[in-house]
Design a protein around this motif. Structure first.
Motif, mmCIF file in Angstrom:
data_model
loop_
_atom_site.group_PDB
_atom_site.id
_atom_site.type_symbol
_atom_site.label_atom_id
_atom_site.label_comp_id
_atom_site.label_asym_id
_atom_site.label_seq_id
_atom_site.Cartn_x
_atom_site.Cartn_y
_atom_site.Cartn_z
ATOM 1 N N GLU A 49 -9.976 -0.438 4.795
ATOM 2 C CA GLU A 49 -10.759 0.152 3.222
ATOM 3 C C GLU A 49 -10.768 1.932 4.388
ATOM 4 N N LYS A 50 -10.080 1.727 4.932
ATOM 5 C CA LYS A 50 -9.677 3.403 5.879
ATOM 6 C C LYS A 50 -8.201 4.235 4.553
ATOM 7 N N GLY A 84 0.621 -1.099 -0.051
ATOM 8 C CA GLY A 84 0.007 -0.051 -0.216
ATOM 9 C C GLY A 84 1.206 1.538 -0.337
ATOM 10 N N LYS A 85 0.830 2.165 0.762
ATOM 11 C CA LYS A 85 1.048 3.691 0.848
ATOM 12 C C LYS A 85 2.435 3.712 1.902
ATOM 13 N N GLU A 103 4.565 2.091 6.468
ATOM 14 C CA GLU A 103 4.414 1.936 5.618
ATOM 15 C C GLU A 103 3.504 0.681 5.618
ATOM 16 N N VAL A 104 2.328 0.480 4.480
ATOM 17 C CA VAL A 104 1.240 -0.373 4.276
ATOM 18 C C VAL A 104 1.413 -1.424 3.752
ATOM 19 N N ILE A 116 -6.425 -8.278 5.379
ATOM 20 C CA ILE A 116 -5.993 -7.512 6.401
ATOM 21 C C ILE A 116 -4.972 -6.500 5.675
ATOM 22 N N ARG A 117 -4.284 -5.415 6.981
ATOM 23 C CA ARG A 117 -3.374 -4.617 6.816
ATOM 24 C C ARG A 117 -2.490 -5.015 7.305
ATOM 25 N N LEU A 118 -1.348 -4.566 7.424
ATOM 26 C CA LEU A 118 -0.212 -4.510 8.551
ATOM 27 C C LEU A 118 0.054 -3.083 8.576
ATOM 28 N N ILE A 119 0.560 -2.627 9.130
ATOM 29 C CA ILE A 119 1.077 -0.985 9.408
ATOM 30 C C ILE A 119 2.099 -1.270 10.043
#
Length: 163
Positions: free
Chosen positions: A160-161, A112-113, A124-125, A135-138
């Motif tokens: 979705e955020k 992601g971004k 980092e995403v 799922i999102r890992l930040i």
């Protein structure tokens, strides 16, 4: 005479227990100082490319359900006490097992971004895509005087955020 002997014996016992207490306090202080040492960061990443490598590796390990290995890698650069890291690992295994059952097989990984704040912070995403959800890992990295560390790491299913 008996009173003096009794007082003498009590003084000897008191002195011996005082010496024992001093030993206990000294041992406690040594252990306490050593435990503070365990909070100190010993491994740092040299540059931004290393932070990206760590994010990619952890995400790949997560996608393969190798949580213990991912946590070991995170803990090298994350200045958290071992008990907190162990708790994170336990909770992650528990929830990812449910996630795998509910949302199917892993379909892939997406980056992601990447956002930065000047030259001292990176966010980092990454996403792990499942058959029915993602799922999102930040990863948030901070650059201190010795190099880059993991300032925080979290994962959730709120991809979705990122819109």
């Amino acid at each position: 005479m008996i009173e003096n002997a009794l007082i003498f014996n009590l003084n000897v016992i008191f002195e011996k227990s005082l010496i024992s207490m001093k030993k206990v306090v000294a041992i406690f202080l040594i252990l306490f100082i050593h435990s503070l040492d365990s909070f100190s960061q010993s491994t740092y990443m040299k540059d931004k490319s290393e932070t990206s490598d760590v994010s990619q590796k952890v995400t790949k390990l997560f996608s393969e359900s190798k949580i213990a290995e991912a946590v070991v890698l995170l803990s090298l650069y994350w200045p958290l006490p071992q008990n907190e890291i162990s708790s994170i690992e336990t909770q992650t295994v528990k929830y990812l097992n449910v996630f795998n059952e509910r949302f199917g097989k892993v379909q892939g990984i997406e980056k992601g971004k990447t956002e930065t704040i000047n030259d001292f912070a990176i966010r980092e995403v990454y996403f792990i895509k499942y058959s029915k959800h993602a799922i999102r890992l930040i990863f948030i990295y901070y650059r201190g005087e010795k190099g880059w560390i993991i300032n925080s790491f979290k994962w959730d299913d709120s991809f979705e955020k990122e819109f």
